[in-house]
Structure formats: C-alpha cells, structure tokens
Design a protein around this motif. Structure first.
Motif, PDB file in Angstrom:
ATOM      1  N   ILE A 463      -1.819  -3.896   0.564  1.00 21.87           N
ATOM      2  CA  ILE A 463      -2.759  -2.786   0.383  1.00 21.87           C
ATOM      3  C   ILE A 463      -3.805  -3.208  -0.640  1.00 21.87           C
ATOM      4  CG2 ILE A 463      -3.030  -0.441  -0.509  1.00 21.87           C
ATOM      5  CD1 ILE A 463      -0.336   0.242   0.660  1.00 21.87           C
ATOM      6  N   LYS A 492      -4.979   4.375   3.403  1.00 20.05           N
ATOM      7  CA  LYS A 492      -3.782   3.657   2.949  1.00 20.05           C
ATOM      8  C   LYS A 492      -2.861   3.342   4.111  1.00 20.05           C
ATOM      9  CE  LYS A 492      -3.065   5.167  -1.834  1.00 20.05           C
ATOM     10  NZ  LYS A 492      -2.191   5.966  -2.732  1.00 20.05           N
ATOM     11  N   LYS A 496      -4.810  -0.036   5.098  1.00 20.81           N
ATOM     12  CA  LYS A 496      -4.264  -0.702   3.912  1.00 20.81           C
ATOM     13  C   LYS A 496      -5.300  -0.797   2.794  1.00 20.81           C
ATOM     14  CE  LYS A 496      -0.418  -1.379   6.103  1.00 20.81           C
ATOM     15  NZ  LYS A 496       0.718  -0.467   5.821  1.00 20.81           N
ATOM     16  N   ASN A 498      -6.705   1.287  -0.632  1.00 17.55           N
ATOM     17  CA  ASN A 498      -6.461   2.351  -1.610  1.00 17.55           C
ATOM     18  C   ASN A 498      -7.709   2.521  -2.467  1.00 17.55           C
ATOM     19  OD1 ASN A 498      -5.334   4.212  -3.388  1.00 17.55           O
ATOM     20  ND2 ASN A 498      -4.409   2.625  -4.669  1.00 17.55           N
TER      21      ASN A 498
END
Length: 815
Positions: A463, A492, A496, A498
């Motif tokens: 991530i 997320k 992937k 954030n």
C-alpha cells in the motif's frame, strides 16, 4: 527453570513493579525462576550525569542524587507496608550514602576513572533489585536475593567487561545446585573482576546477565519483559504501521539488535544460541500479547524480509588513493589503528579496485579516528599516494534483515529502487556473503522517509502512502477534500493507495499534522491554525521530508506558482490547477519539466486545460507514441461557454457573468476569463505539450470586450462597466442571430501560429451544439487527418476540477 528479565520501564515506579511482581508470582506456580532486574527507568542516565557533573567540579550532582534517592524511597514506601519499612529505608539510605561518598571523591579530585564510573553506574541495579526482592517477599516467602557480582566474573575492561565464562559458569552452577528458593532475584548489568572489582557488561547489559545465567544453567526459556510487544518490523516510533514479529531466528534477531532494535541488547543472543535456548520477548503491560519468539528455526512465511532497522549518528570515513592498489596490509593498518583507539567499526565496504575502503563509525569517534588514521598513513599522504581521510558526518545506516533473503532474487533492486523513487541518496552499500543483511548508508535527515518507504514496500501489502500538502481550500479545494474523504477506503482496498492530508492552507490560516488531518474536522482545525505564511509552509513541507510528498496548488496565485521549483528539487511532486507556471516564459516551463525528470518528482497539471477532462494526458500519449499534432481547434473556457450559452434576449450579459461567478465557473477575477487571457494560457499549454516552442505574446488575442471594461481595477467597477456597455454585447448577440450562428470563444493553432477570440459558429460546425460549461478539443495529427481526435465534456466547475486534481494524485500513486 526459567530466567525472566525485567527492563527499566517495567520497574520504572511502584505501579509498574507491581505488574512485574504479578507476572513473577503467576509463573512461580509452575516453574523455578531467576528474575534479573534492570535499574529504574532513566536512573542509569542520571547516575552517569551525576558522575560527569561531579568530576567537572559542579556541585549540582547533589540534586541529581537527591532525585535518585526520592524515586527509590517513593517506590519502596508504596510497595512495602509501613510497619516493615524502617530497616529497608535505612538500607536504601546506606546505599545512597555510599554513592554520595564516591561522587564527593569525583568532585574533590575533579576526575572520573573508568573503574569509578562502573562502580557508580552499578547503584541503579543494586537499588532496584533490592526493592523488587523485598516487595516480592511480601507475598511470597520462598524467594531470595543474590548479588550478580558474586557469580559473574569478568576481566578489568571497565564499562564493557568481557565475561570469564569458565569461572562464571562454575560459580553459577554451584550456587543454584544448592539453592532451594522458588524465585531468586538478581541485579542485571553488574559484575566483578576475578579480584573483586566492580565491572559492568555495557549499557543494556541486563539482557546479557539474564542470557549468561540461562546458558550456564541450561534453562528451558529466557523471557525478556519490556514495554513493547516484542521486536518490530521497524521502529514503531518512526514507522506507525510497524508490526510485532511473531517468530524470528537467532541470527535475524542479532542483525536487528545490532542495527538499533533497542528491545534486545546485541550480545544477549550469543550465550543462549550455543545451548539452543529460546528467547521470548514479552510486554509487561500486555502480558497476554504474543510477543516475539527467538529460536533456531522460525515459522515460515512468504516474506523473506523480517525487519528493517537502522543506526543513527554515523560517520563515514573513506580512505582512498592509488597507493592502496595491490599493496597488502593497508586494511590491516587501518583497522589496527581504530582498534588501538577503541573505536568500533559498524560498517565496511571496499571497492574491488582496492583504490578505496570505506568504514562507518559513530559520530562521537569521528575526530579521534580522523586524527589517528591520518597519522598512521602520514608518509603515504605526504607522498600523495593516499589522500587524507574523507569524513562525512550525520549519516545513518539502514538495514534490511531476513534469514531467507538469500533465496529471493531482486530484493536489493526493490530496496534501492524504492529509496531512489523518493530521492533518498545512498552513500555506501554493504551486503554480507550470507545475504542475511543488506545495508546502506544514507543522510540522517532521510531516515523517516527511508524507513517508512521500505516498510511500505515490504510489509504493508504494497500500500503506497501519499502525503498531501494542499494550498488553497476555496470552492475547488473543499470539493477535493470531500472527494478524498469519500474515496479513501476504495483507494486502499482497490488501488493500494493511502491518502493523508498533512497540511492545509488558505489565504488566512494554515495547519500541519504529521499524522494526517482528520478530514471530518478539517474546517475547524484550519480555522484554529496558525497564520498563513508561504515561506513557512514551504519550509515545513521540506523539514517533514515525508515519503511520496505531493504539493497541491489550488490557487490562481502567481507567487505560489513560482514555488514549484523549490518543491521539485526536494523530490516533492507538484499537482496544480494554477495555469500561470506552465504558461509563463517558455524557459521557466521547460525548467520545471526538466527538474521533474532530474529529481524524479512528478509535475502534473491536467486541470490547467479542460478541468477534469483528460486533454493533456491525451496529448502526452500521442507524442509518446510517435504521433505529431499539426492543428488544434478548441473551446477551452467552460466559463465563457456557459456565459455565451445563457446570454440571450432574456438574460443580460452582466447577469450571466454574475451567475457564472456564483456557480464557480469563472476565476475570482472574471476579467481573466473574459479578456481571453485564460484561454490563451490553455492553448499555449497544449501547444507546448505538443512539442512546440511558443510564448504567450505570440498568440493573437482578438478581444470582444471594450477596453474600458478590461481597464477596471476592481470587480465592482468591472460589473458596472458591463452594464454601461450592455448595448455592445447586445449587438454581438444580434449579429450571431442574424447569421444563424452561436457565439463561441475559440482557440486555434495551425502552421506555428495561434489565436483566441469570439467566433460565429454555424450549425454544421462541431462546436455549434456545445452546451452548458462544456469544453471541446479537436486534435488534427499525422494519424488523425480527416477525422480529428475529439475530446468533449464539462470543462469548468469546482467538482470536475477537483476530480481532475484527484486524478493527477492517483496517477502519482500508480507510478
């Protein structure tokens, strides 16, 4: 039998000691125990400070001693019933009096010998273990106290004595063979030489004490009780997403502890490794937590990397010169001089040409090392065969550790490419033949970024965390933040990515939060922020030095557009809807593009043209694929299209322009749109992205606005002028009606020339039915000759512009 060791935080005060006592009492029901106790948290530091202070003839050491005494007396008073305190308090005071006597001697002599220092530092464990033992006796009668100095014997190398295992093991075995106590309490860290002089095992040596006892008695298990849930995949104080490691091998644990994993003192593992005694690291404050189990074999998992660790405050020393090539003994001389000066070498790498050798040591040893090395090679330096050693301070070693890394290809490549993408410069690299450790030396200011980036790459399901610094939170800015809040979970789970908004700023206030601003509270947080300051904002972004940093400009401010260069040079990506930078002087535009490539810093400005429409991205793809743009025709102003689509016999020009501002379609200063400057900037950007060199002055701007309107100095005066010249605009509208045409503000480029202006568009033209605030662009290229490539859609509005900015951010996340 088991050995339990409690660290300083586990016995920091009476409340913590009670938690440790409960653990001991519970385990004593099933096993015979040896309990090794560290000094109360920070007491060893205070003892060291007191000794140095006294030796410098500063009598404030007495205040430090008073503080040490109070902490221990307070703990004892809370743990022991009042009617049993008298003799125990007297014993504590006798120990403190002895400590004061030693410090008084240091004060009078004005010196502190290594031998005296070891004796002074031993008081921390002597006091804590005594209190711990007496507190345990309150609820458990079958327990006793034993001074470690009577069992662990060393040489006279003060501050880090070498253990005489033959003698120590025999003494330990003999004592416990006749010991009948269920629990024996012992102080950690301290020992004594064969002739009975106090020595210590090195800072953190209580772990080592426990390991020595465990190995000598061949116990079933060694437990290290501390204030965290075991060893972590990275330092949890720096990497918030770090996770406890459930299982790890002795070798992996040694590597991690050597490289700064402070939960375990590095020499601890060696004694128990030979006996294959497992070490279990547990949390005193969460005893039910799994902790970390260290043994010969680890539980297999798919990740070959077990942890990422680091050592700060490193100096790199490079010795180089042609006089080293093919000359045997150069390395021996270098390491010998360091050894003679008691300087520990942490890192070594050497060029295969033998032209240079590079070592890493602690910053504190740098000056001594430099002087000693230059003296040792003085003749070669004078003969210019070897250069004086090169010193680089304030560096850090980061290390990727894993027993099974050797079986996986490409780990080094992943490590270095990940660091490279975040512009973390690597000064030196080392990898052992066992391939259990890949180490790199970097600048200390990049530690946070490097550890988080690597942890993200190897432990967080890949991530990618993007850290956003947003300048400008008006209509578009608000929509952008709303979109992030709405889509964060989706990004997320599916991409992937954030997203964290680290900073927000408007014209009045700004606010930074390194852990990410709560987007549900962002307005109140910003309202209560500090006064907005552009330079301070820039410095804060640079100082934080976070991985995957993105500066987002949602203003129309020229001074903000001039800051992009500073960000790009710091490997901070720039996403902007501000057209000024890319439509300024061509050399400035090219400079920004070049900096983006040089520093691997994305510079994206899709919203400069067409708001959320993928116009610039399409041009980039055309050029990248080898096509050539020959001609562009476009309606590029959503605000002007809205105005001319709604301007009719029922709506005056003045009223429609007002409404466009209310809807957020125009710039804060509507003259930028109505003058054609905004459209000129947009076509200029498309021309430049198509590979042509052009300046804004070369674009013919055929204005439909009266000069008096454009010369106004305020929005109020401008709108008054629109009413004054209402007949002018009505005349234009009537002419369009008479020609059975519609008014469109068109930008064109062909044969190296460009122009923008109002045109009468007939019914058979692709622009005729362009409704609302839509934009349309026609690209005529080598491949699209007869039928142009057409892009059409909403080209203005806060929501679509915000979505265009959002799309650029996601593009960066997908790189």
């Amino acid at each position: 039998m088991k050995v339990l060791k409690f660290g300083g935080t586990s016995v920091a005060n009476a409340q913590n000691i009670e938690l440790a006592l409960a653990i001991v009492q519970n385990q004593a029901k099933h096993d015979q125990l040896i309990v090794v106790v560290s000094a109360l948290s920070k007491v060893t530091d205070l003892l060291q400070l007191a000794s140095v202070t006294a030796a410098s003839n500063n009598d404030s050491y007495k205040e430090i001693v008073a503080d040490i005494e109070k902490r221990h007396l307070d703990a004892l008073k809370e743990l022991i019933p009042v009617n049993e305190q008298s003799s125990l308090l007297s014993h504590i005071k006798r120990i403190i009096n002895h400590l004061e006597t030693l410090l008084d001697g240091c004060f009078l002599l004005g010196e502190l010998s290594p031998r005296t220092s070891d004796t002074i530092l031993s008081f921390g464990e002597l006091l804590s273990s005594y209190i711990f033992a007496e507190a345990l006796k309150q609820n458990m009668k079958n327990c006793s106290y034993k001074d470690s100095r009577e069992l662990i014997k060393t040489d006279n190398h003060f501050s880090k004595a070498a253990v005489n295992f033959e003698v120590s093991n025999q003494l330990i075995s003999d004592f416990f063979a006749s010991n009948e106590s269920q629990v024996v309490i012992m102080p950690g860290f301290i020992s004594s030489s064969i002739d009975g002089i106090n020595t210590t095992l090195g800072r953190g040596g209580s772990d080592y004490t426990a390991a020595i006892l465990a190995a000598a008695l061949d116990v079933t298990n060694l437990e290290i009780w501390t204030d965290v849930n075991g060893m972590y995949t990275a330092n949890p104080k720096i990497v918030k997403q770090a996770q406890p490691i459930a299982s790890i091998s002795y070798q992996e644990a040694m590597e991690l502890s050597h490289f700064g994993a402070k939960v375990l003192f590095p020499p601890t593992i060696q004694p128990v490794l030979r006996k294959n005694i497992p070490i279990h690291i547990k949390n005193t404050f969460e005893p039910e937590a799994e902790g970390t189990y260290i043994s010969e074999q680890t539980i297999s998992n798919t990740n070959p990397v077990k942890g990422i660790s680091h050592i700060e405050n490193i100096t790199l020393i490079t010795l180089e010169g042609s006089g080293m090539i093919g000359v045997s003994g150069s390395s021996k001389r270098l390491f010998e001089v360091l050894s003679l000066n008691d300087i520990n070498v942490i890192f070594i790498t050497q060029a295969s040409s033998e032209h240079s050798i590079c070592i890493g040591i602690l910053n504190n040893d740098a000056e001594i090392a430099e002087k000693a090395i230059n003296e040792a090679f003085e003749i070669e330096i004078l003969q210019h065969k070897i250069e004086p050693c090169i010193i680089e301070k304030n560096l850090c070693i980061i290390a990727l550790v894993g027993e099974k890394m050797k079986n996986h290809q490409g780990l080094s490549g992943k490590m270095f490419s990940t660091l490279g993408k975040n512009n973390v410069n690597i000064r030196a690299i080392a990898q052992g033949a066992s391939e259990r450790n890949i180490s790199a030396v970097i600048n200390q200011r990049d530690v946070n970024k490097a550890l988080n980036t690597l942890h993200e790459r190897f432990f967080e399901d890949n991530i990618k965390q993007l850290n956003l610094f947003v300048m400008g939170v008006g209509n578009v800015g608000e929509k952008f933040i709303d979109q992030i809040s709405q889509q964060n979970k989706f990004l997320k789970d599916n991409l992937k990515i954030n997203l964290r908004v680290i900073a927000l700023s408007n014209s009045r206030k700004m606010h930074f939060d390194v852990d990410g601003i709560d987007l549900k509270m962002w307005q109140s947080v910003l309202d209560n922020g500090e006064a907005a300051d552009k330079e301070s904002f820039i410095e804060n972004v640079k100082e934080l030095n976070l991985r995957n940093s993105i500066f987002i400009d949602i203003t129309a401010n020229e001074s903000i557009s001039k800051t992009y260069e500073k960000f790009l040079k710091q490997n901070i990506a720039v996403v902007t809807c501000n057209k000024i930078a890319c439509s300024s002087a061509y050399d400035s535009y090219k400079n920004l593009k070049n900096l983006s490539r040089k520093y691997n810093s994305p510079f994206l400005f899709e919203t400069n043209v067409g708001a959320g429409l993928p116009i610039i991205d399409t041009v980039k793809n055309l050029i990248a694929s080898g096509d050539k743009v020959n001609k562009i025709q476009a309606v590029l102003s959503g605000s002007l299209n809205f105005i001319f689509n709604n301007f009719d016999e029922n709506n005056t020009f003045h009223n429609v322009v007002k409404e466009a501002g209310v809807q957020g379609f125009t710039e804060p200063d509507p003259k930028i749109d109505l003058s054609g400057v905004d459209v000129a900037r947009k076509i200029l950007i498309l021309i430049r992205e198509s590979g042509y060199k052009m300046e804004i002055e070369e674009i013919a701007n055929e204005s439909f606005m009266p000069a008096e309107c454009l010369d106004t100095t305020s929005n109020e005066a401008f709108f008054e002028s629109l009413q004054t010249h209402a007949v002018h605009f009505e005349t234009i509208y009537q002419e369009a009606l008479s020609k059975n045409s519609r008014l469109k503000y068109v930008a064109q480029f062909e044969n190296g020339k460009a122009n923008v202006g109002l045109q009468f568009i007939p019914k058979d033209h692709p622009f005729y039915n362009l409704e609302g605030k839509d934009n349309i662009v026609l690209f005529f290229t080598d491949r699209y000759v007869d039928q142009p490539l057409l892009i059409k859609g909403a080209g203005a509005g806060a929501a679509v512009t915000a979505s265009g900015i959002f799309a650029d951010v996601i593009r960066i996340g997908n790189v």
